[in-house]
Write a protein that holds these residues in place. Sequence first.
Motif, PDB file in Angstrom:
ATOM      1  N   UNK A  32       7.318   8.310  -2.144  1.00 49.70           N
ATOM      2  CA  UNK A  32       7.899   7.940  -3.443  1.00 49.70           C
ATOM      3  C   UNK A  32       8.921   6.814  -3.294  1.00 49.70           C
ATOM      4  N   UNK A  33       8.533   5.800  -2.556  1.00 48.55           N
ATOM      5  CA  UNK A  33       9.363   4.608  -2.427  1.00 48.55           C
ATOM      6  C   UNK A  33      10.477   4.694  -1.411  1.00 48.55           C
ATOM      7  N   UNK A  90       0.805  -1.225   0.000  1.00 43.57           N
ATOM      8  CA  UNK A  90       0.000   0.000   0.000  1.00 43.57           C
ATOM      9  C   UNK A  90       0.838   1.275   0.000  1.00 43.57           C
ATOM     10  N   UNK A  91       2.107   1.106  -0.291  1.00 45.63           N
ATOM     11  CA  UNK A  91       2.964   2.291  -0.280  1.00 45.63           C
ATOM     12  C   UNK A  91       3.467   2.588  -1.697  1.00 45.63           C
ATOM     13  N   UNK A  92       3.678   3.867  -2.014  1.00 43.47           N
ATOM     14  CA  UNK A  92       4.122   4.215  -3.365  1.00 43.47           C
ATOM     15  C   UNK A  92       5.508   3.680  -3.660  1.00 43.47           C
ATOM     16  N   UNK A  93       5.687   3.255  -4.911  1.00 43.22           N
ATOM     17  CA  UNK A  93       6.967   2.646  -5.280  1.00 43.22           C
ATOM     18  C   UNK A  93       7.995   3.707  -5.637  1.00 43.22           C
ATOM     19  N   UNK A  94       9.245   3.307  -5.526  1.00 42.67           N
ATOM     20  CA  UNK A  94      10.346   4.178  -5.932  1.00 42.67           C
ATOM     21  C   UNK A  94      10.307   4.314  -7.452  1.00 42.67           C
TER      22      UNK A  94
END
Lengths: 399, 405
Positions: B70-71, A25-29
């Motif tokens: 942002x990751x 559930x977390x934004x990717x790099x």
Amino acid sequence: MLFLMKRLFIYFTFLTILVISCKKLTPKLPEDHQILEGPIKGLTAAEQDQFLKGDIGFGAVFTPQNGLGPIFVANSCASCHAGDGKGHPFTTLTRFGQTDSTGNQFVQLGGPQLQNRAIPGYSPEIIPSGATSSKILPPANTGLGYLDAVSDQDLLLMSDPNDADADGISGVPNWVNVPAYCQFRANAISMNGKHMARFGKKGAAYDLIQQTANAYNQDMGINSTYESIDTYRKQPVEPEVSNTTLQNVVFYLKTLKAPVQRNANDADVIAGKQIFMSTGCDKCHRAELKTGSSPIKVLSNITFHPYTDLLLHDMGPALDDNYTEGSAKTSEWKTPALWGLGLSKKSQGGSYFLMHDGRAHSIDEAIQLHGGEALQIRLAYGNLSMTERDQLLKFLESL
Amino acid sequence: MKNILIIFSLLALNLNSQSDSSKIKRAPTDTSKMLLNMDAVYNRPFLQYGKIPVALGGYMEANTNYAVTDGITEGLSFQMRRMTLFVSSSIHRKIKFLSEIEFEDGTKEINIEFAALDFQLHHLVNFRGGIIMNPIGGFNQNHDGPRWEFIDRPISATQLLPATFSNVGFGFYGKTYQPKYVWAYELYLTNGWNDRIIGNSQNKTYLPATKLDPERFEESFNGVPMTNAKTSLRFKGIGEIGLSYMGGVYNKFQDDGLTFDKKRRADVFAVDFNTSLRTKTNITAEFAWTFIDVPDTYTQQYGKKQHGGFIDIVQPLIKRPMFGFEKASFNIAMRAEYVDWNVGTFNETGGNIADDIFSIVPAISFRTSSQTVIRLNYRYQWQKDLLGNPASRTAAIQFGISSYF
């Protein structure tokens, strides 16, 4: 016992879901090719530490309380270089007061840069009567360390001041007086006491220390031991940024990665690159350069692809603002690196602002504005079929 | 501050030394009337010993925090958000004193958030003086952690409006109860803003930066009082609506008899609303608008207009004795919030200035009673820079506890 087991099962299931959620559930790099930011791979731990310190310095906000102004253009490095990309017209720099190689005639009246903003209670500068001016958009920061590490000899080999090969393209270095605080590159070439500069739209800054110290001073009104003359009082004042911080910011700029090309294997992109070469765009926008020796090991002896020759070219009367720096003529501009061009919009608020002052709003428009030495190449671009143009533009957007 | 801690310690020692614990009573909170946000300051669970006219109370908040932007994550942290201590005292039947001292992030920030004397002259005319919580919006007045299902305070209440903004000042408040509604007003003059609101490390017009001035309890930054006004109306069965205003001069326009600049104002308007539906659904919302006279020659980085707000929806799912707690409840909740720190367009391009944030926060909570909450929040947030470049995305998972004591 069964009740306890059930509870434990529920508890561990809940924890497992929570841990998985943290990942899912977390934004990717973002991938390296999606953004301009980030360090060169392979830095040592100590270098990464200095990169991070420089990143903090780059993002530091100056206020009236900690030295901003009193007249200025922007209040942090990052204000002009969002995401380490090209600037936005909101932080356009206006330079004035120099029309030839004899130097700036308006230094005592605020030249070379207009500080068009002021902290409350102060008035910003205005362009003095009689001074000509040019607007300049802040450049992208990426890959600067590679450009810094190219040897003077390599630049000189690309220059052709008398157009000996009769291709209409000359290309000359900007010869400048280098401030005492700059250290010359290994095997630096000089001419009449002047040295080859390479940074800035006119290529008039010798290295990244000069470029950075000038930006602190002229853009933000922040004085350092390197540039200690206050832009408002026109007198030397106490430093407002430490040498350590400034050096860390320089290191950060040197070690920002080079933009990574996208869709390099796409058929149109490959065809577009061939058109780029065949029409002669690469005569100035050199696809390949090599670094010399650098104290930063990962920058030493590397072949890279910036699409610039770091030299000055006459771009014709339409781009002649009657302002210059160093030994450049008013119609001459340093070839800008094209790497990262396709990602420019992501740092310019979703729109293109290209050419030195952001007047072009598309890559096509930017090409159409080329004149002077690039006139024949622009005409060749005009003769391309629509398909070929699209392929060329796709290639440029892939950079 | 050291003295305050000593007084608290002595009171605590005194209580501990008493053998008759039956003398310690929890002062009942007021549930008899229709309450407003402005009543939150006194309507707290205080402990009182015997007939001593002093009551003590407080609350604490602690949580875990795992956030990824942002990751990139800084990993898992445990945070002691705040511990707040209250002391109230009835000096006379018509004179009350209340203080609220807050320790945030351990002892990183220690603030007297409220320390005021109230003189009741008439139910419509009460005189208040001291350190006053500026009554802007609803959250500022009713901010105690245990009352909320969300670990983070609303962005609009903390980063647009200054959360728990308090200043030294004087003024009046009053209330009138009618069978179907209650109406109240507050009107204070206090010390006010300072110029940090357009000169701060946030690189935006940031009203909360005014709290960084350590001298604001000692003297006014510019000698011009800030005006604070609020009116609230609660209709029985419908809900409470509040309209509030806070404004004043923020710059030091003169010093030592010399004039540097014109007087520049920062004005804030807010509307807040809360209600409970028949389904026991609680809705709390607040929206605020700010107008700041930023010099035209200053950078556009600092906005002249801002706005933002939040809406919280809380739905109790189970309300019955659970795990030995008689008044336990299990709730789900959702917060949506938005702030635009720079409403306007660029002079150079006419394009929109972004500098905004939007987030949603689904939550679940378990309450052992109305005074203690265990909560789990998930936050997803999109934040755009000034130029409107692709939003930076943040997700956070937080688990926390909060309770009055």
